[in-house]
Design a protein around this motif. Structure first.
Motif, mmCIF file in Angstrom:
data_model
loop_
_atom_site.group_PDB
_atom_site.id
_atom_site.type_symbol
_atom_site.label_atom_id
_atom_site.label_comp_id
_atom_site.label_asym_id
_atom_site.label_seq_id
_atom_site.Cartn_x
_atom_site.Cartn_y
_atom_site.Cartn_z
ATOM 1 N N SER A 12 -11.177 21.213 -3.620
ATOM 2 C CA SER A 12 -9.790 21.450 -3.991
ATOM 3 C C SER A 12 -8.828 20.588 -3.193
ATOM 4 O O SER A 12 -9.207 19.756 -2.411
ATOM 5 N N GLY A 13 -7.522 20.804 -3.440
ATOM 6 C CA GLY A 13 -6.493 20.014 -2.791
ATOM 7 C C GLY A 13 -5.923 19.008 -3.752
ATOM 8 O O GLY A 13 -6.575 18.570 -4.680
ATOM 9 N N ALA A 14 -4.662 18.670 -3.584
ATOM 10 C CA ALA A 14 -4.008 17.702 -4.435
ATOM 11 C C ALA A 14 -3.396 16.653 -3.539
ATOM 12 O O ALA A 14 -3.098 16.895 -2.385
ATOM 13 N N SER A 15 -3.195 15.463 -4.083
ATOM 14 C CA SER A 15 -2.612 14.419 -3.268
ATOM 15 C C SER A 15 -1.691 13.553 -4.094
ATOM 16 O O SER A 15 -1.835 13.439 -5.302
ATOM 17 N N SER A 16 -0.710 12.960 -3.404
ATOM 18 C CA SER A 16 0.150 11.995 -4.039
ATOM 19 C C SER A 16 0.709 11.076 -2.971
ATOM 20 O O SER A 16 1.200 11.539 -1.951
ATOM 21 N N PRO A 17 0.590 9.739 -3.180
ATOM 22 C CA PRO A 17 1.069 8.827 -2.157
ATOM 23 C C PRO A 17 2.595 8.730 -2.157
ATOM 24 O O PRO A 17 3.227 8.824 -3.190
ATOM 25 N N THR A 18 3.180 8.572 -0.978
ATOM 26 C CA THR A 18 4.610 8.317 -0.835
ATOM 27 C C THR A 18 4.776 7.324 0.295
ATOM 28 O O THR A 18 3.822 6.972 0.960
ATOM 29 N N SER A 19 5.987 6.883 0.524
ATOM 30 C CA SER A 19 6.202 6.009 1.666
ATOM 31 C C SER A 19 7.256 6.624 2.567
ATOM 32 O O SER A 19 8.139 7.325 2.100
ATOM 33 N N THR A 20 7.126 6.393 3.891
ATOM 34 C CA THR A 20 8.051 6.977 4.853
ATOM 35 C C THR A 20 8.283 6.026 6.003
ATOM 36 O O THR A 20 7.874 4.884 5.964
ATOM 37 N N LYS A 92 1.969 20.704 2.985
ATOM 38 C CA LYS A 92 1.991 19.256 2.797
ATOM 39 C C LYS A 92 1.847 18.580 4.142
ATOM 40 O O LYS A 92 2.454 18.997 5.125
ATOM 41 N N LEU A 93 1.018 17.551 4.168
ATOM 42 C CA LEU A 93 0.795 16.737 5.356
ATOM 43 C C LEU A 93 1.176 15.307 5.023
ATOM 44 O O LEU A 93 0.772 14.783 3.982
ATOM 45 N N GLU A 94 1.949 14.698 5.884
ATOM 46 C CA GLU A 94 2.257 13.277 5.733
ATOM 47 C C GLU A 94 1.454 12.538 6.794
ATOM 48 O O GLU A 94 1.513 12.883 7.975
ATOM 49 N N PHE A 95 0.680 11.533 6.362
ATOM 50 C CA PHE A 95 -0.184 10.807 7.284
ATOM 51 C C PHE A 95 -0.243 9.340 6.890
ATOM 52 O O PHE A 95 0.115 8.964 5.774
ATOM 53 N N SER A 96 -0.725 8.531 7.828
ATOM 54 C CA SER A 96 -0.951 7.120 7.516
ATOM 55 C C SER A 96 -2.251 6.670 8.173
ATOM 56 O O SER A 96 -2.753 7.301 9.098
ATOM 57 N N SER A 97 -2.775 5.586 7.641
ATOM 58 C CA SER A 97 -3.995 4.989 8.185
ATOM 59 C C SER A 97 -3.888 3.479 8.060
ATOM 60 O O SER A 97 -3.561 2.969 6.992
ATOM 61 N N GLU A 98 -4.143 2.797 9.170
ATOM 62 C CA GLU A 98 -4.126 1.339 9.126
ATOM 63 C C GLU A 98 -5.361 0.805 8.404
ATOM 64 O O GLU A 98 -5.315 -0.271 7.816
ATOM 65 N N LYS A 99 -6.446 1.550 8.464
ATOM 66 C CA LYS A 99 -7.715 1.108 7.866
ATOM 67 C C LYS A 99 -8.036 1.902 6.608
ATOM 68 O O LYS A 99 -7.547 3.007 6.404
ATOM 69 N N GLU A 100 -8.903 1.348 5.809
ATOM 70 C CA GLU A 100 -9.406 2.003 4.611
ATOM 71 C C GLU A 100 -10.256 3.218 4.995
ATOM 72 O O GLU A 100 -10.997 3.187 5.971
ATOM 73 N N MET A 101 -10.097 4.292 4.223
ATOM 74 C CA MET A 101 -10.946 5.471 4.382
ATOM 75 C C MET A 101 -11.534 5.761 2.998
ATOM 76 O O MET A 101 -10.827 5.711 2.000
ATOM 77 N N HIS A 102 -12.817 6.077 2.966
ATOM 78 C CA HIS A 102 -13.483 6.276 1.686
ATOM 79 C C HIS A 102 -13.432 7.712 1.182
ATOM 80 O O HIS A 102 -13.257 7.931 -0.017
ATOM 81 N N LYS A 103 -13.605 8.667 2.063
ATOM 82 C CA LYS A 103 -13.654 10.074 1.647
ATOM 83 C C LYS A 103 -12.962 10.954 2.678
ATOM 84 O O LYS A 103 -13.597 11.751 3.364
ATOM 85 N N LEU A 104 -11.632 10.820 2.767
ATOM 86 C CA LEU A 104 -10.882 11.650 3.702
ATOM 87 C C LEU A 104 -10.900 13.091 3.214
ATOM 88 O O LEU A 104 -10.662 13.371 2.038
ATOM 89 N N THR A 132 0.937 5.038 3.778
ATOM 90 C CA THR A 132 1.435 6.338 4.230
ATOM 91 C C THR A 132 1.368 7.253 3.025
ATOM 92 O O THR A 132 1.768 6.858 1.922
ATOM 93 N N ASN A 133 0.845 8.458 3.208
ATOM 94 C CA ASN A 133 0.568 9.357 2.089
ATOM 95 C C ASN A 133 1.057 10.768 2.370
ATOM 96 O O ASN A 133 1.141 11.185 3.525
ATOM 97 N N THR A 134 1.331 11.497 1.297
ATOM 98 C CA THR A 134 1.612 12.922 1.390
ATOM 99 C C THR A 134 0.489 13.646 0.679
ATOM 100 O O THR A 134 0.125 13.297 -0.442
ATOM 101 N N TRP A 135 -0.072 14.650 1.344
ATOM 102 C CA TRP A 135 -1.232 15.383 0.836
ATOM 103 C C TRP A 135 -0.851 16.850 0.765
ATOM 104 O O TRP A 135 -0.490 17.456 1.758
ATOM 105 N N GLU A 136 -0.936 17.420 -0.425
ATOM 106 C CA GLU A 136 -0.603 18.828 -0.616
ATOM 107 C C GLU A 136 -1.868 19.652 -0.803
ATOM 108 O O GLU A 136 -2.724 19.304 -1.613
#
Length: 178
Positions: A12-20, A92-104, A132-136
């Motif tokens: 479960s969980g939903a996600s949608s990218p945003t910028s901050t 909702k969590l706002e996070f960022s990653s400099e590197k690619e992640m395959h299965k966060l 930078t992403n927002t994850w709900e």
């Protein structure tokens, strides 16, 4: 650190990218002390938690927010008692990653006076490098809830973030209901 065998798979969980804007995360790399920390892998990924907020999942009313997500050994968090009246809570969590992640994904476990009382897993999936992403995450209330008086100061929420089976960071929050 590798994910322990038999901990289940995220669901479960939903996600949608945003910028901050700027990142805010404190705590030392590898600073475990039985609490929150950013692992060496997390530092390598450039993983940062910026903000977290919780809302009534039915009305959308924001009930709590934090513009600083501290990765301390144990952080005290004060939530409004009203959140326990919600049939659905949106986090909702706002996070960022400099590197690619395959299965966060994240695992969250609730401990009441040291005893595990609840566990949940949420999947985000692929993370674009430099994003930078927002994850709900949406959580439905149990049919019977403990009171704020019983849980306040006795409930620890432990959240671990993973990329596949690699531990990225861990957060522990001691919850008070005001």
């Amino acid at each position: 650190m590798k994910r322990p065998a038999g901990t289940g798979t995220p669901s479960s969980g939903a996600s949608s990218p945003t910028s901050t804007g700027d990142a805010v995360m404190t705590g030392g790399v590898g600073d475990n002390r039985e609490g929150g920390y950013l692992t060496q892998h997390g530092a390598t990924y450039g993983f940062k938690l910026h903000r977290m907020w919780m809302s009534d999942g039915t009305s959308g009313e924001e009930l709590w927010n934090s513009n600083t997500v501290d990765m301390l050994p144990l952080k005290a968090v004060h939530l409004p008692k009203d959140i326990l009246q919600c049939k659905v809570v949106s986090r909702k969590l706002e996070f960022s990653s400099e590197k690619e992640m395959h299965k966060l994904h994240l695992d969250q476990v609730a401990y009441l006076d040291g005893t595990k009382v609840e566990g949940s897993s949420f999947a985000f999936g692929y993370v674009i490098p430099g994003s930078t992403n927002t994850w709900e995450n949406v959580v439905f209330a149990a049919p019977v809830m403990l009171t704020a008086e019983v849980m306040s100061g006795h409930l620890i929420m432990e959240t671990t973030f993973w990329d596949e089976d690699v531990l990225i960071c861990k957060s522990r929050m001691l919850v008070f209901y005001d």
